[in-house]
Design a protein around this motif. Structure first.
Motif, PDB file in Angstrom:
ATOM      1  N   ALA A   1      36.855  40.492  39.765  1.00  0.00           N
ATOM      2  CA  ALA A   1      37.875  40.416  38.592  1.00  0.00           C
ATOM      3  C   ALA A   1      37.556  41.110  37.495  1.00  0.00           C
ATOM      4  CB  ALA A   1      38.440  39.041  38.254  1.00  0.00           C
TER       5      ALA A   1
ATOM      6  N   ASN B   1      38.615  35.259  33.555  1.00  0.00           N
ATOM      7  CA  ASN B   1      39.025  35.334  34.781  1.00  0.00           C
ATOM      8  C   ASN B   1      38.514  34.357  35.969  1.00  0.00           C
ATOM      9  OD1 ASN B   1      41.072  37.040  33.873  1.00  0.00           O
ATOM     10  ND2 ASN B   1      39.384  38.569  34.186  1.00  0.00           N
TER      11      ASN B   1
ATOM     12  N   SER C   1      40.233  33.490  39.543  1.00  0.00           N
ATOM     13  CA  SER C   1      39.771  34.274  40.702  1.00  0.00           C
ATOM     14  C   SER C   1      38.791  33.593  41.685  1.00  0.00           C
ATOM     15  CB  SER C   1      38.534  35.274  40.120  1.00  0.00           C
ATOM     16  OG  SER C   1      37.807  34.812  39.086  1.00  0.00           O
TER      17      SER C   1
END
Length: 101
Positions: free
Chosen positions: A50, A78, A82
């Motif tokens: 990510a 993220n 993720s």
């Protein structure tokens, strides 16, 4: 530079998976159905991918930035989403590995 970081972290994750596999099957003598358990460190690949994709997107848009700081902030922002996606993919792969035979 980005490829080198991605490759380095991926190599570390693969070595960790190999070490876990050696521990599980040589030392603990676990069943073959637990083979996907050795790939558990690969869940860390989700946040890494990510962050790399965010940096690639910024690069393609020609947005200015600092590589290391942007990578670290993208990884932090993220990590939850993720990791959840990577864990879901891991569970599905494990289910297929056990269910198909």
């Amino acid at each position: 530079m980005l490829n080198a970081i991605y490759f380095t972290v991926l190599t570390v994750l693969m070595i960790a998976s190999f070490g876990l596999a050696q521990l599980l099957f040589s030392v603990l003598r676990l069943s073959a159905y637990l083979t996907p358990l050795a790939l558990l460190p690969m869940i860390g690949l989700g946040p890494l991918t990510a962050a790399v994709m965010k940096l690639m997107r910024d690069f393609m848009r020609e947005e200015p930035g600092f590589f290391a700081q942007d990578f670290k902030s993208a990884l932090k922002s993220n990590i939850k989403q993720s990791t959840v996606i990577a864990l879901a993919q891991y569970i599905v792969i494990w289910g297929l590995y056990v269910g198909i035979p």
